[in-house]
Design an enzyme around this catalytic site. Sequence first.
Site, PDB file in Angstrom:
ATOM      1  N   HIS A  22      10.569 -12.984  44.161  1.00 32.74           N
ATOM      2  CA  HIS A  22      10.946 -11.809  44.521  1.00 32.74           C
ATOM      3  C   HIS A  22      10.705 -11.315  46.049  1.00 32.74           C
ATOM      4  O   HIS A  22       9.526 -11.890  46.580  1.00 32.74           O
ATOM      5  CB  HIS A  22      10.861 -10.492  43.559  1.00 32.74           C
ATOM      6  CG  HIS A  22      11.606 -10.685  42.325  1.00 32.74           C
ATOM      7  ND1 HIS A  22      12.831 -10.223  42.051  1.00 32.74           N
ATOM      8  CD2 HIS A  22      10.687 -11.219  41.202  1.00 32.74           C
ATOM      9  CE1 HIS A  22      12.983 -10.507  40.763  1.00 32.74           C
ATOM     10  NE2 HIS A  22      11.991 -11.163  40.041  1.00 32.74           N
TER      11      HIS A  22
ATOM     12  N   HIS B 273       2.315 -11.688  33.527  1.00 35.19           N
ATOM     13  CA  HIS B 273       3.609 -10.906  33.571  1.00 35.19           C
ATOM     14  C   HIS B 273       4.371 -11.181  32.265  1.00 35.19           C
ATOM     15  O   HIS B 273       4.839 -10.205  31.696  1.00 35.19           O
ATOM     16  CB  HIS B 273       4.250 -11.654  34.896  1.00 35.19           C
ATOM     17  CG  HIS B 273       5.714 -10.964  35.000  1.00 35.19           C
ATOM     18  ND1 HIS B 273       5.861  -9.791  35.412  1.00 35.19           N
ATOM     19  CD2 HIS B 273       6.887 -11.623  34.769  1.00 35.19           C
ATOM     20  CE1 HIS B 273       7.186  -9.743  35.536  1.00 35.19           C
ATOM     21  NE2 HIS B 273       7.693 -10.887  35.181  1.00 35.19           N
TER      22      HIS B 273
ATOM     23  N   HIS C  75      12.434 -13.928  31.418  1.00 33.11           N
ATOM     24  CA  HIS C  75      13.080 -12.893  31.876  1.00 33.11           C
ATOM     25  C   HIS C  75      14.479 -13.372  32.463  1.00 33.11           C
ATOM     26  O   HIS C  75      14.827 -14.206  33.049  1.00 33.11           O
ATOM     27  CB  HIS C  75      12.433 -12.157  33.115  1.00 33.11           C
ATOM     28  CG  HIS C  75      11.372 -11.169  32.499  1.00 33.11           C
ATOM     29  ND1 HIS C  75      10.277 -10.675  33.099  1.00 33.11           N
ATOM     30  CD2 HIS C  75      10.980 -10.853  31.148  1.00 33.11           C
ATOM     31  CE1 HIS C  75       9.374 -10.168  32.314  1.00 33.11           C
ATOM     32  NE2 HIS C  75       9.788 -10.194  31.084  1.00 33.11           N
TER      33      HIS C  75
ATOM     34  N   ASP D 187       7.002 -14.700  39.036  1.00 29.23           N
ATOM     35  CA  ASP D 187       6.371 -13.189  39.096  1.00 29.23           C
ATOM     36  C   ASP D 187       4.803 -13.262  38.630  1.00 29.23           C
ATOM     37  O   ASP D 187       4.516 -12.205  38.227  1.00 29.23           O
ATOM     38  CB  ASP D 187       7.382 -12.538  38.069  1.00 29.23           C
ATOM     39  CG  ASP D 187       8.732 -12.287  38.486  1.00 29.23           C
ATOM     40  OD1 ASP D 187       9.014 -13.146  39.353  1.00 29.23           O
ATOM     41  OD2 ASP D 187       9.569 -11.852  37.889  1.00 29.23           O
TER      42      ASP D 187
ATOM     43  N   HIS E 281       9.594 -18.409  33.421  1.00 27.95           N
ATOM     44  CA  HIS E 281       9.714 -17.449  32.309  1.00 27.95           C
ATOM     45  C   HIS E 281      10.657 -17.055  31.888  1.00 27.95           C
ATOM     46  O   HIS E 281      11.879 -17.442  32.382  1.00 27.95           O
ATOM     47  CB  HIS E 281       8.480 -16.240  32.628  1.00 27.95           C
ATOM     48  CG  HIS E 281       8.911 -15.401  33.619  1.00 27.95           C
ATOM     49  ND1 HIS E 281       9.218 -15.649  35.290  1.00 27.95           N
ATOM     50  CD2 HIS E 281       9.362 -14.103  33.744  1.00 27.95           C
ATOM     51  CE1 HIS E 281       9.456 -15.026  35.856  1.00 27.95           C
ATOM     52  NE2 HIS E 281       9.668 -13.888  35.013  1.00 27.95           N
TER      53      HIS E 281
ATOM     54  N   ASP F 112      16.472 -12.306  34.630  1.00 27.44           N
ATOM     55  CA  ASP F 112      16.801 -12.822  36.289  1.00 27.44           C
ATOM     56  C   ASP F 112      16.142 -13.946  36.734  1.00 27.44           C
ATOM     57  O   ASP F 112      16.385 -14.214  37.839  1.00 27.44           O
ATOM     58  CB  ASP F 112      16.384 -11.546  37.049  1.00 27.44           C
ATOM     59  CG  ASP F 112      14.970 -11.271  36.924  1.00 27.44           C
ATOM     60  OD1 ASP F 112      14.339 -11.382  35.857  1.00 27.44           O
ATOM     61  OD2 ASP F 112      14.266 -10.704  37.946  1.00 27.44           O
ATOM     62  N   HIS F 113      15.750 -14.755  35.733  1.00 27.07           N
ATOM     63  CA  HIS F 113      15.218 -16.000  36.095  1.00 27.07           C
ATOM     64  C   HIS F 113      15.955 -17.070  35.263  1.00 27.07           C
ATOM     65  O   HIS F 113      15.725 -18.317  35.625  1.00 27.07           O
ATOM     66  CB  HIS F 113      13.885 -16.187  35.952  1.00 27.07           C
ATOM     67  CG  HIS F 113      12.980 -15.351  36.877  1.00 27.07           C
ATOM     68  ND1 HIS F 113      12.264 -15.829  37.910  1.00 27.07           N
ATOM     69  CD2 HIS F 113      12.548 -14.016  37.080  1.00 27.07           C
ATOM     70  CE1 HIS F 113      11.705 -14.807  38.604  1.00 27.07           C
ATOM     71  NE2 HIS F 113      11.914 -13.667  37.981  1.00 27.07           N
TER      72      HIS F 113
END
Length: 256
Positions: free
Chosen positions: A172, A115, A59, A134, A57, A61-62
């Site tokens: 995570h 998410h 975001h 996530d 996805h 941090d990915h």
Amino acid sequence: MSSIEIHQFMCRKDNFGVLVHDREHGTTLSIDAPEEAPILSALQEKGWGLDYILTTHHHGDHVEANEALKARFGAEIIGPGREQDRIPGLDRPVVGDEHLILGEVLVETIDTPGHTIGEISYHMPLAQAVFTADALFSLGCGRLFEGTPQMLWDSLKRLRELPDETMLYCGHEYTATNARCALTIDPDNLLLRERATEVEHLRAAGKPTLPVRLGQEKKTNPFLRADDPDIAKAMGMEGADPVEVFAAMRKRRDSF
């Protein structure tokens, strides 16, 4: 016996980096690209190149290291078509229910929105592994940033259809907090209490709580059991629609 090796390591503060390597053919995939330096270090430690990045996805941090790793290795970036305008360097958009052959690695895509609107999970049946980022966590699930409770509940039902022996890899290290919340929902679940104790010991020793067998999650993760009458009763919601029970559990988790 599978020729696939899976190497998990930490990135950023609490992200997992994961490399999947086919020993027979030399193909290496990264599940997301949360941070360049730890991924490079892991590749160098293993003596691997990088052929593909499977983005779950959009975001940050990915996807932070997408373009840097693509520039360094020429890796092809694959990711959810519904988020293609928000994924840096995306080469191949995919949707759910696709079967990809990457090198010689079979990858099945699973739509798992909630998410985010377009999140994709990746199932590798020959490796008996699923990478849910996530959408699904051990003893928990993702926060609803873009989707609805119905969307994420439907996503989790798709994931729980996978075989029990499938190993679950998540985005995570949230398991300890998830365990504390889960115990407020399902305190009499002996298997959950055992898992919570195991998680506490693993974290105290500085060890990861993942991967975990999906069959164990089906028995201990209340978010996979929103349609279980016992969970509805524990939430004081006997007879309620499973989506309502799921939404109430997710709201409770938001406060932990």
